[in-house]
Design an enzyme around this catalytic site. Structure first.
Site, PDB file in Angstrom:
ATOM      1  N   TYR A 130     102.018  -7.178 -13.331  1.00  0.00           N
ATOM      2  CA  TYR A 130     103.324  -6.554 -13.128  1.00  0.00           C
ATOM      3  C   TYR A 130     103.365  -5.176 -13.780  1.00  0.00           C
ATOM      4  O   TYR A 130     102.624  -4.881 -14.721  1.00  0.00           O
ATOM      5  CB  TYR A 130     104.453  -7.436 -13.669  1.00  0.00           C
ATOM      6  CG  TYR A 130     104.553  -7.511 -15.177  1.00  0.00           C
ATOM      7  CD1 TYR A 130     105.382  -6.659 -15.895  1.00  0.00           C
ATOM      8  CD2 TYR A 130     103.820  -8.462 -15.893  1.00  0.00           C
ATOM      9  CE1 TYR A 130     105.487  -6.736 -17.273  1.00  0.00           C
ATOM     10  CE2 TYR A 130     103.928  -8.553 -17.271  1.00  0.00           C
ATOM     11  CZ  TYR A 130     104.759  -7.691 -17.956  1.00  0.00           C
ATOM     12  OH  TYR A 130     104.870  -7.765 -19.325  1.00  0.00           O
ATOM     13  N   CYS A 131     104.236  -4.318 -13.227  1.00  0.00           N
ATOM     14  CA  CYS A 131     104.531  -3.023 -13.835  1.00  0.00           C
ATOM     15  C   CYS A 131     106.043  -2.935 -14.013  1.00  0.00           C
ATOM     16  O   CYS A 131     106.698  -3.965 -14.213  1.00  0.00           O
ATOM     17  CB  CYS A 131     103.970  -1.869 -13.007  1.00  0.00           C
ATOM     18  SG  CYS A 131     104.544  -1.796 -11.299  1.00  0.00           S
ATOM     19  N   TRP A 132     106.621  -1.758 -13.949  1.00  0.00           N
ATOM     20  CA  TRP A 132     108.058  -1.627 -14.194  1.00  0.00           C
ATOM     21  C   TRP A 132     108.890  -2.281 -13.100  1.00  0.00           C
ATOM     22  O   TRP A 132     109.824  -3.014 -13.354  1.00  0.00           O
ATOM     23  CB  TRP A 132     108.422  -0.154 -14.351  1.00  0.00           C
ATOM     24  CG  TRP A 132     109.903   0.097 -14.369  1.00  0.00           C
ATOM     25  CD1 TRP A 132     110.637   0.758 -13.433  1.00  0.00           C
ATOM     26  CD2 TRP A 132     110.838  -0.321 -15.378  1.00  0.00           C
ATOM     27  NE1 TRP A 132     111.968   0.781 -13.787  1.00  0.00           N
ATOM     28  CE2 TRP A 132     112.129   0.133 -14.979  1.00  0.00           C
ATOM     29  CE3 TRP A 132     110.718  -1.038 -16.566  1.00  0.00           C
ATOM     30  CZ2 TRP A 132     113.268  -0.118 -15.733  1.00  0.00           C
ATOM     31  CZ3 TRP A 132     111.869  -1.275 -17.314  1.00  0.00           C
ATOM     32  CH2 TRP A 132     113.119  -0.825 -16.901  1.00  0.00           C
TER      33      TRP A 132
END
Length: 398
Positions: A130-132
């Site tokens: 995951y990222c932002w």
């Protein structure tokens, strides 16, 4: 050889089965078959706690990761803090140039991660990335790992999905449990007893441990900084999710804030409504407990004076000067007793009176404890606490 294989498996291939009734050209069919057989892509999931994932990978910057992250996640930033600023600054001037620079930096970072983190992974390794917001940073690593042959999951909505889950779960979980609150004046040993209960298999929500703060003006843990509000809530959610709702949860009485972090409103409401056990301990034992819990202050007199200086709005300078004199002369027992009797105890009494009058404290039992010696705690006091808990909250039949 590839197209021979395709021809032999034509009737069994679902893509080609659909192709027979379609108007697409043969070249398009061949591309679709090639993509289905050889082009693997990450699988999107809305679950930040996916149990089938081998590992959770956070590809955001170290600063974003430090503020909050999925518990247990590994931080492999595809752009570090400086690189993200560099690309973002360029993006506002030249979109295309920023895209090229970002690609160069990201691929270089991913290449190093493959050597350092993924070459030894088995074929059944299955990370959740995951990222932002589930965008290009998570996709950049996810696509490459999927192309290698790993089964890769990418979190839909990224960290924002995780954060929404934490907020929702905290509200729901707070109402699922029955809490038992240990209360009492500063130094009676509430945290000490909670740790003992935990060692004996009781469910304990350690608010001060999650906050890295003891809840008073002297409460910041030695050598520590407090977590962000988001990280504090992540820790609480992680603890509550592991508890059994059929058993009570022990917690220490706190104000709505522990240092700089706020106890979530729904949890705090449940704590206020819970049955509490108020401990009464002789002053001599309270002094011992505090000197044991705060040994760093006797070693850093300058810092101790700075913290006590924050009490100027409550006490005259003459009182502070007296405390400073006790510090300079290493009269630690006198110092602790004076601070307790002239600051903490009156503040506690005022708080209890106000909360009682406002109806926040309804169910309270007092327990007089004559000793906090280790053998007495282990052989007598813990048994009294457990008996109290079983009497107040009988086990729920499953």
């Amino acid at each position: 050889m590839f197209w021979t294989t395709i021809a032999l498996s034509r009737e069994k291939c679902p893509v080609l089965a659909v192709a027979k009734s379609s108007k697409k050209c043969p070249q398009t069919f061949r591309y679709d078959v090639c993509r289905q057989k050889h082009y693997r892509v990450p699988i999107s999931t809305p679950d930040p706690f996916l149990t089938s994932a081998s590992e959770v990978i956070d590809v955001r910057t170290p600063a974003e990761f430090a503020e909050d992250h999925v518990p247990g996640a590994l931080n492999l930033p595809v752009l570090n803090d400086e690189e993200r600023v560099e690309v973002g600054t360029l993006y506002h001037k030249d979109f295309f140039a920023a895209r090229k620079l970002g690609a160069a930096l990201i691929t270089a970072n991913i290449a190093s991660y493959i050597h350092e983190n993924f070459l030894h992974k088995p074929k059944d390794y299955s990370p959740l990335i995951y990222c932002w917001r589930g965008g290009q940073r998570s996709a950049s690593l996810g696509i490459i790992l999927a192309q290698i042959g790993f089964k890769v999951y990418v979190l839909e909505g990224g960290y924002r999905t995780y954060r929404q889950t934490v907020v929702r779960d905290l509200k729901e979980l707070s109402g699922r449990f029955r809490f038992l609150v240990l209360s009492g004046m500063t130094g009676v040993g509430k945290t000490f007893l909670l740790h003992k209960l935990q060692q004996h298999g009781e469910q304990v929500l350690d608010l001060e441990g999650a906050a890295r703060h003891k809840g008073s003006i002297l409460g910041l843990w030695a050598g520590e900084t407090q977590p962000s509000q988001k990280a504090f809530e992540s820790s609480l959610r992680s603890s509550l999710a592991q508890f059994n709702p059929s058993r009570p949860v022990w917690v220490e009485s706190e104000s709505s804030k522990v240092g700089l972090v706020q106890i979530p409103a729904h949890l705090f409401q449940q704590m206020r409504a819970a049955h509490r056990l108020e401990l009464h301990v002789p002053m001599s034992w309270r002094i011992r407990q505090i000197l044991r819990d705060y040994p760093h202050f006797t070693q850093d007199r300058v810092r101790l004076k700075e913290l006590l200086g924050n009490l100027r709005k409550f006490h005259r300078q003459k009182k502070l000067d007296y405390w400073f004199l006790l510090i300079d002369n290493s009269r630690w027992e006198e110092l602790v007793e004076s601070i307790l009797t002239e600051h903490y105890d009156p503040a506690y009494a005022t708080s209890v009176k106000r909360n009682t009058e406002e109806g926040h404290i309804r169910n309270i039992t007092t327990l007089q404890v004559d000793s906090m010696a280790e053998d007495y705690v282990e052989n007598t006091l813990l048994a009294d606490l457990l008996e109290f808990g079983s009497r107040v909250y009988k086990p729920i039949e499953s």
